[in-house]
Write a protein that holds these residues in place. Structure first.
Motif, PDB file in Angstrom:
ATOM      1  N   LYS A 160      21.764 -16.287  -7.937  1.00 33.26           N
ATOM      2  CA  LYS A 160      20.916 -15.452  -7.098  1.00 33.26           C
ATOM      3  C   LYS A 160      21.017 -15.865  -5.628  1.00 33.26           C
ATOM      4  O   LYS A 160      21.037 -15.016  -4.728  1.00 33.26           O
ATOM      5  N   TYR A 161      21.081 -17.182  -5.400  1.00 29.44           N
ATOM      6  CA  TYR A 161      21.193 -17.673  -4.031  1.00 29.44           C
ATOM      7  C   TYR A 161      22.497 -17.205  -3.390  1.00 29.44           C
ATOM      8  O   TYR A 161      22.510 -16.775  -2.223  1.00 29.44           O
ATOM      9  N   GLU A 162      23.580 -17.292  -4.144  1.00 27.38           N
ATOM     10  CA  GLU A 162      24.866 -16.820  -3.612  1.00 27.38           C
ATOM     11  C   GLU A 162      24.828 -15.324  -3.348  1.00 27.38           C
ATOM     12  O   GLU A 162      25.373 -14.849  -2.333  1.00 27.38           O
ATOM     13  N   GLU A 163      24.200 -14.582  -4.255  1.00 20.31           N
ATOM     14  CA  GLU A 163      24.089 -13.137  -4.036  1.00 20.31           C
ATOM     15  C   GLU A 163      23.256 -12.841  -2.776  1.00 20.31           C
ATOM     16  O   GLU A 163      23.611 -11.966  -1.977  1.00 20.31           O
ATOM     17  N   LYS A 166      25.266 -13.688   0.262  1.00 23.24           N
ATOM     18  CA  LYS A 166      26.259 -12.642   0.509  1.00 23.24           C
ATOM     19  C   LYS A 166      25.599 -11.394   1.088  1.00 23.24           C
ATOM     20  O   LYS A 166      26.098 -10.793   2.054  1.00 23.24           O
ATOM     21  N   GLU A 167      24.474 -10.999   0.478  1.00 23.99           N
ATOM     22  CA  GLU A 167      23.760  -9.832   0.968  1.00 23.99           C
ATOM     23  C   GLU A 167      23.239 -10.067   2.377  1.00 23.99           C
ATOM     24  O   GLU A 167      23.294  -9.169   3.238  1.00 23.99           O
ATOM     25  N   LEU A 168      22.727 -11.291   2.640  1.00 20.96           N
ATOM     26  CA  LEU A 168      22.237 -11.623   3.973  1.00 20.96           C
ATOM     27  C   LEU A 168      23.362 -11.568   4.995  1.00 20.96           C
ATOM     28  O   LEU A 168      23.168 -11.099   6.125  1.00 20.96           O
ATOM     29  N   LYS A 174      25.700  -6.103   9.609  1.00 23.09           N
ATOM     30  CA  LYS A 174      25.251  -4.748   9.877  1.00 23.09           C
ATOM     31  C   LYS A 174      24.270  -4.713  11.046  1.00 23.09           C
ATOM     32  O   LYS A 174      24.312  -3.798  11.889  1.00 23.09           O
ATOM     33  N   ILE A 175      23.378  -5.713  11.097  1.00 26.60           N
ATOM     34  CA  ILE A 175      22.415  -5.776  12.197  1.00 26.60           C
ATOM     35  C   ILE A 175      23.135  -5.985  13.527  1.00 26.60           C
ATOM     36  O   ILE A 175      22.786  -5.369  14.540  1.00 26.60           O
TER      37      ILE A 175
END
Length: 365
Positions: A160-163, A166-168, A174-175
């Motif tokens: 979950k942390y890696e996901e 990655k999402e962050l 994107k930001i």
């Protein structure tokens, strides 16, 4: 330990030994080291002695006799072996030997007791170790299961942390992209706003605005404008006035009357009218003699009348903000030229071009 598995009666141990002796009566086997209390070794024993030897238990059951019945016969010409070989009881001389013989006569030697105690302690320790080992194994198994659960949870959290990382990272990229795009769009909007404001101002190039003229029902604004033109001594003809009307207030709660919008035939005519009004006010001997309501034939208290350029709402708001800022920073001159706002602190200082409110906010001196 079962008695049927015992091989030796002296120490109750199963270990094998080549130095063992068999009782001639009960046929039970003993370790020679367990029943020997002399300095004689096993190799020095004769076969006759070994065959007729009796264990301490069987010997204790027989009547007491003197020591003349020795186990080894002394042949003529030889030294008696009684001083070298043990008797039936192995140890019969001395107080210590008598004490040991009494111990043996009871069926157990001190070594037997020690061996039994050692065996019982060993058995108890073995059982305790076995129970402790079983308990430790059970606890270890439970601990292992808990650790495995923790590992699974940590692995899940790691995924979950890696996901999330990655999402962050994607969101951060994107930001950044949106921020750059926002800056570009903001700059484009500012440019378009500036261009639109300039276009609006260019469309007002022939317009003049007359402020603070009292409103009356049924008023004739053309007559009012012609009276002002006559008062300031301008050379503008009536045909040069294309439009004359009142405009809406920028703020409805403003108590001042609506301004009069005058559109001339050309920007040159507008500029001549403004120049004539400025010259008239400069030549006035007092402030009260400047252009006011009395020049229009309006009875009552004299109220000043202002003749200015017709500015777009954006330029007008920026001009008002500039005048307020000029008072704070002690700037003496604020003016609009060509649809742009300028400021100057003293007559000899360099002017500052106020492009927008951001430039005005950064102005400190």
């Amino acid at each position: 330990m079962q008695a049927s598995k015992l091989k030796f009666e002296c120490c109750r141990r199963q270990q094998s030994s080549t130095e063992s002796i068999l009782c001639a009566v009960c046929k039970k086997k003993y370790h020679f080291a367990c029943v020997n209390n002399t300095d004689i070794t096993f190799s020095e024993l004769t076969e006759e002695y070994k065959v007729s030897w009796q264990c301490p238990v069987c010997q204790s059951r027989q009547p007491r006799s003197d020591n003349s019945n020795t186990p080894v016969r002394v042949s003529s010409g030889q030294e008696p072996r009684s001083s070298r070989e043990p008797s039936q009881s192995i140890n019969i001389i001395g107080k210590k030997d008598i004490f040991q013989r009494d111990k043996v006569s009871q069926g157990f030697t001190l070594e037997d007791i020690r061996s039994i105690v050692r065996e019982e302690i060993g058995t108890a320790l073995c059982n305790s170790n076995q129970k402790l080992t079983e308990k430790i194994n059970a606890n270890s198994k439970e601990l292992h299961e808990e650790l495995q659960t923790v590992r699974d949870s940590m692995h899940f959290m790691q995924q979950k942390y890696e996901e999330l990382c990655k999402e962050l990272s994607l969101k951060t990229d994107k930001i950044r992209s949106l921020d750059l795009e926002n800056k570009t769009l903001k700059q484009a909007v500012n440019d378009l706003t500036s261009r639109l404001s300039q276009q609006e101002q260019y469309s007002r190039a022939s317009n003049a605005e007359i402020q603070c003229v009292p409103e009356h029902k049924g008023e004739n604004l053309y007559t009012v404008i012609k009276q002002i033109i006559s008062t300031v001594d301008s050379n503008i003809n009536e045909k040069d006035i294309h439009l004359c009307t009142r405009i809406a207030k920028l703020h409805k709660d403003n108590p001042r009357p609506r301004s009069i919008l005058v559109r001339f035939s050309s920007p040159r005519m507008r500029d001549e009218f403004l120049a004539a009004a400025i010259t008239f006010n400069r030549k006035a001997p007092t402030i009260g003699d400047r252009l006011n309501t009395s020049h229009l034939g309006i009875a009552g208290d004299k109220k000043p009348i202002y003749v200015v350029k017709h500015l777009s709402p954006t330029i007008k708001a920026l001009h008002a903000a500039d005048r307020k800022k000029a008072k704070e920073l002690n700037y003496k001159f604020v003016w609009v030229k060509g649809g742009q706002v300028y400021m100057r602190k003293t007559p000899d200082s360099e002017y500052k071009f106020i492009r927008n409110s951001d430039v005005l906010a950064k102005l400190t001196q």
